[in-house]
Write a protein that holds these residues in place. Sequence first.
Motif, PDB file in Angstrom:
ATOM      1  N   ARG A 101      -8.308  -3.020   2.142  1.00  0.00           N
ATOM      2  CA  ARG A 101      -8.149  -1.851   3.009  1.00  0.00           C
ATOM      3  C   ARG A 101      -6.872  -1.094   2.654  1.00  0.00           C
ATOM      4  NH1 ARG A 101     -10.133  -4.894   8.485  1.00  0.00           N
ATOM      5  NH2 ARG A 101      -8.208  -6.019   8.069  1.00  0.00           N
ATOM      6  N   ASN A 102      -5.829  -1.824   2.334  1.00  0.00           N
ATOM      7  CA  ASN A 102      -4.577  -1.197   1.907  1.00  0.00           C
ATOM      8  C   ASN A 102      -4.826  -0.314   0.685  1.00  0.00           C
ATOM      9  OD1 ASN A 102      -1.999  -0.523   1.040  1.00  0.00           O
ATOM     10  ND2 ASN A 102      -1.230  -2.613   1.008  1.00  0.00           N
ATOM     11  N   LYS A 103      -5.510  -0.864  -0.297  1.00  0.00           N
ATOM     12  CA  LYS A 103      -5.804  -0.104  -1.518  1.00  0.00           C
ATOM     13  C   LYS A 103      -6.633   1.133  -1.211  1.00  0.00           C
ATOM     14  CE  LYS A 103      -7.787  -0.628  -6.158  1.00  0.00           C
ATOM     15  NZ  LYS A 103      -8.481  -1.570  -7.084  1.00  0.00           N
ATOM     16  N   HIS A 104      -7.632   0.977  -0.344  1.00  0.00           N
ATOM     17  CA  HIS A 104      -8.484   2.115   0.022  1.00  0.00           C
ATOM     18  C   HIS A 104      -7.653   3.210   0.692  1.00  0.00           C
ATOM     19  CE1 HIS A 104     -11.934   4.395   1.469  1.00  0.00           C
ATOM     20  NE2 HIS A 104     -11.397   4.364   2.687  1.00  0.00           N
ATOM     21  N   LEU A 105      -6.793   2.821   1.627  1.00  0.00           N
ATOM     22  CA  LEU A 105      -5.955   3.804   2.319  1.00  0.00           C
ATOM     23  C   LEU A 105      -5.015   4.509   1.355  1.00  0.00           C
ATOM     24  CD1 LEU A 105      -5.119   1.732   5.522  1.00  0.00           C
ATOM     25  CD2 LEU A 105      -6.527   3.804   5.436  1.00  0.00           C
ATOM     26  N   ALA A 106      -4.444   3.773   0.409  1.00  0.00           N
ATOM     27  CA  ALA A 106      -3.539   4.372  -0.570  1.00  0.00           C
ATOM     28  C   ALA A 106      -4.282   5.370  -1.455  1.00  0.00           C
ATOM     29  CB  ALA A 106      -2.895   3.281  -1.416  1.00  0.00           C
ATOM     30  N   GLN A 107      -5.453   4.987  -1.924  1.00  0.00           N
ATOM     31  CA  GLN A 107      -6.245   5.881  -2.769  1.00  0.00           C
ATOM     32  C   GLN A 107      -6.658   7.128  -2.000  1.00  0.00           C
ATOM     33  OE1 GLN A 107      -9.333   3.118  -3.888  1.00  0.00           O
ATOM     34  NE2 GLN A 107      -8.368   2.638  -5.860  1.00  0.00           N
ATOM     35  N   ASN A 139       1.702   8.394  -5.353  1.00  0.00           N
ATOM     36  CA  ASN A 139       0.836   7.681  -6.279  1.00  0.00           C
ATOM     37  C   ASN A 139       0.341   6.396  -5.623  1.00  0.00           C
ATOM     38  OD1 ASN A 139       2.592   5.271  -7.244  1.00  0.00           O
ATOM     39  ND2 ASN A 139       3.940   7.030  -7.556  1.00  0.00           N
ATOM     40  N   VAL A 140      -0.805   5.937  -6.070  1.00  0.00           N
ATOM     41  CA  VAL A 140      -1.498   4.829  -5.400  1.00  0.00           C
ATOM     42  C   VAL A 140      -0.717   3.517  -5.422  1.00  0.00           C
ATOM     43  CG1 VAL A 140      -3.576   3.382  -5.419  1.00  0.00           C
ATOM     44  CG2 VAL A 140      -3.766   5.864  -5.696  1.00  0.00           C
ATOM     45  N   PRO A 141      -0.209   3.049  -6.583  1.00  0.00           N
ATOM     46  CA  PRO A 141       0.486   1.753  -6.575  1.00  0.00           C
ATOM     47  C   PRO A 141       1.665   1.706  -5.607  1.00  0.00           C
ATOM     48  CG  PRO A 141       0.011   2.436  -8.825  1.00  0.00           C
ATOM     49  CD  PRO A 141      -0.292   3.606  -7.955  1.00  0.00           C
ATOM     50  N   ASP A 142       2.438   2.794  -5.557  1.00  0.00           N
ATOM     51  CA  ASP A 142       3.602   2.798  -4.667  1.00  0.00           C
ATOM     52  C   ASP A 142       3.189   2.882  -3.200  1.00  0.00           C
ATOM     53  OD1 ASP A 142       5.230   2.555  -6.828  1.00  0.00           O
ATOM     54  OD2 ASP A 142       5.917   4.632  -6.856  1.00  0.00           O
ATOM     55  N   LYS A 143       2.105   3.592  -2.904  1.00  0.00           N
ATOM     56  CA  LYS A 143       1.643   3.633  -1.520  1.00  0.00           C
ATOM     57  C   LYS A 143       1.114   2.266  -1.088  1.00  0.00           C
ATOM     58  CE  LYS A 143       0.861   8.530  -0.777  1.00  0.00           C
ATOM     59  NZ  LYS A 143       2.118   8.669  -0.013  1.00  0.00           N
ATOM     60  N   VAL A 144       0.468   1.551  -1.994  1.00  0.00           N
ATOM     61  CA  VAL A 144       0.047   0.187  -1.680  1.00  0.00           C
ATOM     62  C   VAL A 144       1.273  -0.666  -1.335  1.00  0.00           C
ATOM     63  CG1 VAL A 144      -0.912  -1.936  -2.659  1.00  0.00           C
ATOM     64  CG2 VAL A 144      -2.088   0.247  -3.019  1.00  0.00           C
ATOM     65  N   THR A 145       2.305  -0.546  -2.165  1.00  0.00           N
ATOM     66  CA  THR A 145       3.549  -1.287  -1.915  1.00  0.00           C
ATOM     67  C   THR A 145       4.177  -0.885  -0.583  1.00  0.00           C
ATOM     68  OG1 THR A 145       3.991  -1.519  -4.281  1.00  0.00           O
ATOM     69  CG2 THR A 145       5.871  -1.754  -2.793  1.00  0.00           C
ATOM     70  N   LYS A 146       4.214   0.411  -0.325  1.00  0.00           N
ATOM     71  CA  LYS A 146       4.820   0.913   0.913  1.00  0.00           C
ATOM     72  C   LYS A 146       4.049   0.422   2.138  1.00  0.00           C
ATOM     73  CE  LYS A 146       6.306   5.141   0.818  1.00  0.00           C
ATOM     74  NZ  LYS A 146       6.341   6.621   0.818  1.00  0.00           N
ATOM     75  N   ILE A 190       5.468  19.275  -6.187  1.00  0.00           N
ATOM     76  CA  ILE A 190       5.799  18.397  -5.065  1.00  0.00           C
ATOM     77  C   ILE A 190       5.099  17.046  -5.203  1.00  0.00           C
ATOM     78  CG2 ILE A 190       5.583  18.072  -2.573  1.00  0.00           C
ATOM     79  CD1 ILE A 190       5.795  21.078  -2.231  1.00  0.00           C
ATOM     80  N   ALA A 191       5.895  15.979  -5.208  1.00  0.00           N
ATOM     81  CA  ALA A 191       5.402  14.590  -5.164  1.00  0.00           C
ATOM     82  C   ALA A 191       4.343  14.296  -6.221  1.00  0.00           C
ATOM     83  CB  ALA A 191       4.872  14.270  -3.768  1.00  0.00           C
ATOM     84  N   GLN A 192       4.536  14.844  -7.422  1.00  0.00           N
ATOM     85  CA  GLN A 192       3.593  14.627  -8.512  1.00  0.00           C
ATOM     86  C   GLN A 192       4.116  13.591  -9.506  1.00  0.00           C
ATOM     87  OE1 GLN A 192       0.457  16.188  -8.534  1.00  0.00           O
ATOM     88  NE2 GLN A 192       1.229  16.677  -6.487  1.00  0.00           N
ATOM     89  N   ASP A 193       3.202  13.016 -10.270  1.00  0.00           N
ATOM     90  CA  ASP A 193       3.604  12.141 -11.369  1.00  0.00           C
ATOM     91  C   ASP A 193       4.475  12.923 -12.333  1.00  0.00           C
ATOM     92  OD1 ASP A 193       2.094  10.115 -10.279  1.00  0.00           O
ATOM     93  OD2 ASP A 193       0.364  10.456 -11.585  1.00  0.00           O
ATOM     94  N   ALA A 194       5.343  12.209 -13.053  1.00  0.00           N
ATOM     95  CA  ALA A 194       6.321  12.864 -13.915  1.00  0.00           C
ATOM     96  C   ALA A 194       5.683  13.817 -14.918  1.00  0.00           C
ATOM     97  CB  ALA A 194       7.148  11.811 -14.638  1.00  0.00           C
TER      98      ALA A 194
END
Length: 467
Positions: A49-55, A65-72, A298-302
């Motif tokens: 569910r965490n992964k789904h919410l991040a995506q 970005n998804v990996p950092d939102k999963v971590t957050k 704004i808040a984009q990948d590098a």
Amino acid sequence: MNTVDPIAEVEAIVARAREAQRAFEKHGSQELYDRAAQAAAWAIMEPERNKHLAQLAVETTGLGNVPDKVTKNHRKTLGLMRDIKDAKTYGIVNDDKEAGITEIARPVGVIGAVVPSTNPGATPANNIINALKCGNAIVVSPSPKGVPTCEALLGFIHAEFDKAGIDCGLVQMIPGRGSKEKTQRLLEISDLIVVTGSQNNVKRAYTSGTPALAVGAGNVVSIVDETADLMAAAKKIKASKTFDNATSCSSENAIVVVDSVYDAFADALAASGDALITDDTKVTSQLWVKGTLNPRVIAQDAEKMIEALGLASEVPKGTEFLAVETKGIGPKHPLSGEKLSRVLSVYRAKDFNDAVAITKKIQTHQGAGHSVGIHSSDEGRPLILAKEIPTSRVIVNQAHTFATGGSFTNGMPFSLSMGCGSWGGNSIDTNLNWRHFMQTTKIVREIPANEPTLDDIFAGYWARSGK
């Protein structure tokens, strides 16, 4: 064709929440409140569910970005659950025999929470858990782009509530894409407002007539002085600046580097993944469009950010953030403000005192009350900052984004909402936490008299100044 009256819709939702809260309190216990908080926490922390919410958050808001939102989602919630695990929020929470005062925990009632698109999963989850821990109901008003994530989060929470035998009416949201009209009504009829996000919403909260906990704008400045471990500082700043593509209000927006280590620190930053831009007009010409931040940046990948700024041919491949040399501070110098991107403004200071003066000027321009950082081995310098800068937090030798809102390596409460005190126009100067979601009733008993004489109070004053 029947249309739903938006105001009546909000009023019905709050009425449902109030009904659920009254029953929650009437049949309350510490075990029940804890179980409800745990159910909401597991709803976002369960890995799939965490992964789904991040995506979903990245797809619908275009931010982070998804990996950092999963971590957050995981770490912010885990840290919060650690903070509240043994907290007493039901029944007698303090019994002071000497003062004759017994304090009984009481819920606030219905919390109205306005949450931003930058953290459409983690921020509402944090507010929901705190509210439930203290026996409240909560109604969330997400930003338009954050609606899908919030809907999914509440669906997961309600599924956990069904398993735990908890009334789903305790956690609701304003449906649809939202509107200022509906949010305003929520602000007016809730018992307490919690607002994280735009300063327009913050101002509306404080003028709604309802008690409000709203937080100020971030514009973090960190000093790197001549005593710092330069490579360690560079790595921490890089990790903090790039996390979730700088969506956090605690992400560094500027660093102030003492002249004697400026070149060496620039090398350390380069080794950590930055590209130093010495002509700031190359950035400002594209970072702002018609006076507002470029949404393509704004808040984009590098890679996307660098392409949008037209700098792909000027920076090394694999660059993770841009460090931009600049001097100006104030409204005519936008690089001195919050940038919500992987862009870091760099100021050169003559010495530490000059670095403090530059930092104070930036914070006075924008971000007053939020937080500043310092990388230094001089133990006395954080105290200087604490006395000189209009700030609620001085973060010492840490990655700012991870430290400000609570860390497993410092004592700050885990939170996604940082109060900025009177400097930032806020009612609190602490991290928003569970204590703000609870009030107390005091039983006051008579104790032996404790009445001083005039001499007890004024003897010292009279000796210096006379009667």
